[in-house]
Write a protein that holds these residues in place. Structure first.
Motif, mmCIF file in Angstrom:
data_model
loop_
_atom_site.group_PDB
_atom_site.id
_atom_site.type_symbol
_atom_site.label_atom_id
_atom_site.label_comp_id
_atom_site.label_asym_id
_atom_site.label_seq_id
_atom_site.Cartn_x
_atom_site.Cartn_y
_atom_site.Cartn_z
ATOM 1 N N ALA A 65 -1.453 63.874 35.933
ATOM 2 C CA ALA A 65 -0.645 63.256 34.881
ATOM 3 C C ALA A 65 -1.423 63.171 33.576
ATOM 4 O O ALA A 65 -2.434 62.463 33.482
ATOM 5 C CB ALA A 65 -0.194 61.866 35.311
ATOM 6 N N ALA A 66 -0.944 63.860 32.563
ATOM 7 C CA ALA A 66 -1.636 63.884 31.275
ATOM 8 C C ALA A 66 -1.712 62.493 30.645
ATOM 9 O O ALA A 66 -2.741 62.122 30.074
ATOM 10 C CB ALA A 66 -0.940 64.860 30.330
ATOM 11 N N SER A 67 -0.640 61.709 30.736
ATOM 12 C CA SER A 67 -0.635 60.398 30.100
ATOM 13 C C SER A 67 -1.671 59.470 30.723
ATOM 14 O O SER A 67 -2.363 58.726 30.022
ATOM 15 C CB SER A 67 0.761 59.770 30.197
ATOM 16 N N LEU A 68 -1.819 59.523 32.041
ATOM 17 C CA LEU A 68 -2.822 58.703 32.713
ATOM 18 C C LEU A 68 -4.231 59.191 32.393
ATOM 19 O O LEU A 68 -5.149 58.388 32.161
ATOM 20 C CB LEU A 68 -2.588 58.717 34.224
ATOM 21 N N LEU A 69 -4.402 60.504 32.374
ATOM 22 C CA LEU A 69 -5.737 61.047 32.138
ATOM 23 C C LEU A 69 -6.201 60.783 30.707
ATOM 24 O O LEU A 69 -7.394 60.565 30.466
ATOM 25 C CB LEU A 69 -5.752 62.543 32.440
ATOM 26 N N ASP A 70 -5.288 60.778 29.755
ATOM 27 C CA ASP A 70 -5.647 60.420 28.379
ATOM 28 C C ASP A 70 -6.215 58.999 28.334
ATOM 29 O O ASP A 70 -7.214 58.734 27.654
ATOM 30 C CB ASP A 70 -4.423 60.523 27.465
ATOM 31 N N GLU A 71 -5.569 58.107 29.055
ATOM 32 C CA GLU A 71 -6.049 56.726 29.121
ATOM 33 C C GLU A 71 -7.413 56.669 29.799
ATOM 34 O O GLU A 71 -8.324 55.955 29.349
ATOM 35 C CB GLU A 71 -5.048 55.863 29.882
ATOM 36 N N ALA A 72 -7.573 57.419 30.882
ATOM 37 C CA ALA A 72 -8.841 57.419 31.614
ATOM 38 C C ALA A 72 -9.976 57.926 30.734
ATOM 39 O O ALA A 72 -11.073 57.332 30.701
ATOM 40 C CB ALA A 72 -8.713 58.279 32.866
ATOM 41 N N ARG A 73 -9.737 59.020 30.027
ATOM 42 C CA ARG A 73 -10.785 59.588 29.160
ATOM 43 C C ARG A 73 -11.195 58.587 28.069
ATOM 44 O O ARG A 73 -12.377 58.437 27.763
ATOM 45 C CB ARG A 73 -10.289 60.883 28.522
ATOM 46 N N ALA A 74 -10.211 57.928 27.479
ATOM 47 C CA ALA A 74 -10.512 56.965 26.424
ATOM 48 C C ALA A 74 -11.327 55.792 26.963
ATOM 49 O O ALA A 74 -12.294 55.347 26.325
ATOM 50 C CB ALA A 74 -9.212 56.461 25.792
ATOM 51 N N ARG A 75 -10.971 55.318 28.147
ATOM 52 C CA ARG A 75 -11.669 54.168 28.720
ATOM 53 C C ARG A 75 -13.086 54.520 29.161
ATOM 54 O O ARG A 75 -13.974 53.667 29.149
ATOM 55 C CB ARG A 75 -10.881 53.619 29.904
ATOM 56 N N ALA A 76 -13.286 55.762 29.581
ATOM 57 C CA ALA A 76 -14.589 56.169 30.123
ATOM 58 C C ALA A 76 -15.485 56.829 29.080
ATOM 59 O O ALA A 76 -16.562 57.320 29.432
ATOM 60 C CB ALA A 76 -14.381 57.113 31.298
ATOM 61 N N GLU A 77 -15.068 56.816 27.824
ATOM 62 C CA GLU A 77 -15.897 57.429 26.785
ATOM 63 C C GLU A 77 -17.273 56.758 26.753
ATOM 64 O O GLU A 77 -17.386 55.536 26.697
ATOM 65 C CB GLU A 77 -15.219 57.300 25.417
ATOM 66 N N GLY A 78 -18.296 57.557 26.839
ATOM 67 C CA GLY A 78 -19.647 57.020 26.835
ATOM 68 C C GLY A 78 -20.174 56.615 28.191
ATOM 69 O O GLY A 78 -21.335 56.180 28.294
ATOM 70 N N VAL A 79 -19.357 56.737 29.248
ATOM 71 C CA VAL A 79 -19.826 56.415 30.599
ATOM 72 C C VAL A 79 -20.578 57.629 31.138
ATOM 73 O O VAL A 79 -19.990 58.693 31.308
ATOM 74 C CB VAL A 79 -18.649 56.060 31.533
#
Length: 284
Positions: A82-96
């Motif tokens: 799901a692109a919409s979920l993965l966009d959220e995941a990428r934003a939240r994990a930025e810098g992890v």
């Protein structure tokens, strides 16, 4: 070579309405299901430096927690359709450190062969059109003898979080047509022997499917939990198909609140739940 079918319908389904709803309710849903993710991670026994696949990572909470446990040299490759979920995941994990994301169908994606020490999933494995092909494909990415560990729901009757809203909605609005219990969806793996057979046919070894009793922990009050249950979950299908009014939804929420209030404790709302914890190993 025959073309391997995928899950285009699931990609569309989760990228549109339900995926966006999941993003909107992400904090509440993560709080609700935290004990399940904790159980999966506990059984996984992650160590620093591990190479991990996170299947059906959704909005990234599992990925972030895995990355924290395998730091500093570990790597988690998180996959979702799901692109919409993965966009959220990428934003939240930025810098992890060590967190990587792939928009892909785990049933057909060409994983790095034999590259991973483990594949994990919190409720991401029940949606494949061909579970045997999905298990086989995921296992191809594992080192020989390494584990696949995932959680799946037991039946609706064993899970008040599903049963109470579903009954409240049908009591108010009437029944909707039943669906195939083994069709892709949250309850597809409620039959323990069925799941074990799928894993065996896929060529995995040392298979165990155990029933685990947990408590779901929706944040806030019983009224908050009732409101969440009409935004995502089985009641939403009835609400949509029956064109429920605002008055209907309020009545359903009130009926759920009355039932869920029995689960209120001094530590917050705790809803009993039953899951299958599924474990198997790649051939080796």
């Amino acid at each position: 070579m025959a073309k391997v079918s995928g899950n285009a319908d699931q990609a569309q389904y989760w990228s549109e309405g339900p995926g966006r709803k999941w993003v909107q309710q992400r904090e509440a849903l993560d709080t609700l299901m935290a004990p399940v993710l904790d159980l999966v991670l506990e059984r996984a026994g992650l160590t620093p430096g591990a190479q991990v696949l996170d299947i059906g990572c959704g909005a990234g909470t599992s990925t972030i927690k895995i990355a924290q446990r395998i730091a500093p040299a570990g790597r988690v490759v998180a996959v979702d359709i799901a692109a919409s979920l993965l966009d959220e995941a990428r934003a939240r994990a930025e810098g992890v450190p060590g967190a990587h994301f792939i928009l892909a169908d785990a049933q057909t994606h060409a994983f790095e062969l034999g590259a991973f020490d483990m594949a994990l999933s919190r409720f991401g494995m029940m949606f494949f059109s061909d579970p045997v092909q999905a298990f086989r494909n995921i296992a191809s990415g594992l080192k020989p003898g390494c584990p696949l560990i995932f959680a799946a729901w037991c039946g609706v009757a064993d899970n008040p979080w599903f049963a109470i809203p579903a009954k409240a909605a049908t009591d108010r609005l009437g029944n909707v047509p039943s669906s195939d219990p083994r069709a892709p969806g949250p309850m597809a793996f409620q039959d323990r022997e069925y799941v074990a057979d799928l894993l065996a046919v896929a060529g995995l070894q040392d298979i165990s499917v155990t029933r685990e009793e947990v408590f779901l922990t929706p944040g806030g009050t019983a009224a908050d939990a009732a409101a969440l249950s009409t935004r995502i979950g089985p009641a939403t299908r009835v609400i949509k198909e029956r064109n429920a009014t605002a008055e209907d939804i309020a009545a359903i929420q009130d009926a759920v609140r009355v039932q869920i209030s029995a689960c209120e404790t001094p530590e917050g709302v705790k809803v009993p739940a039953a899951i299958h914890l599924c474990m198997a190993h790649a051939p080796g």
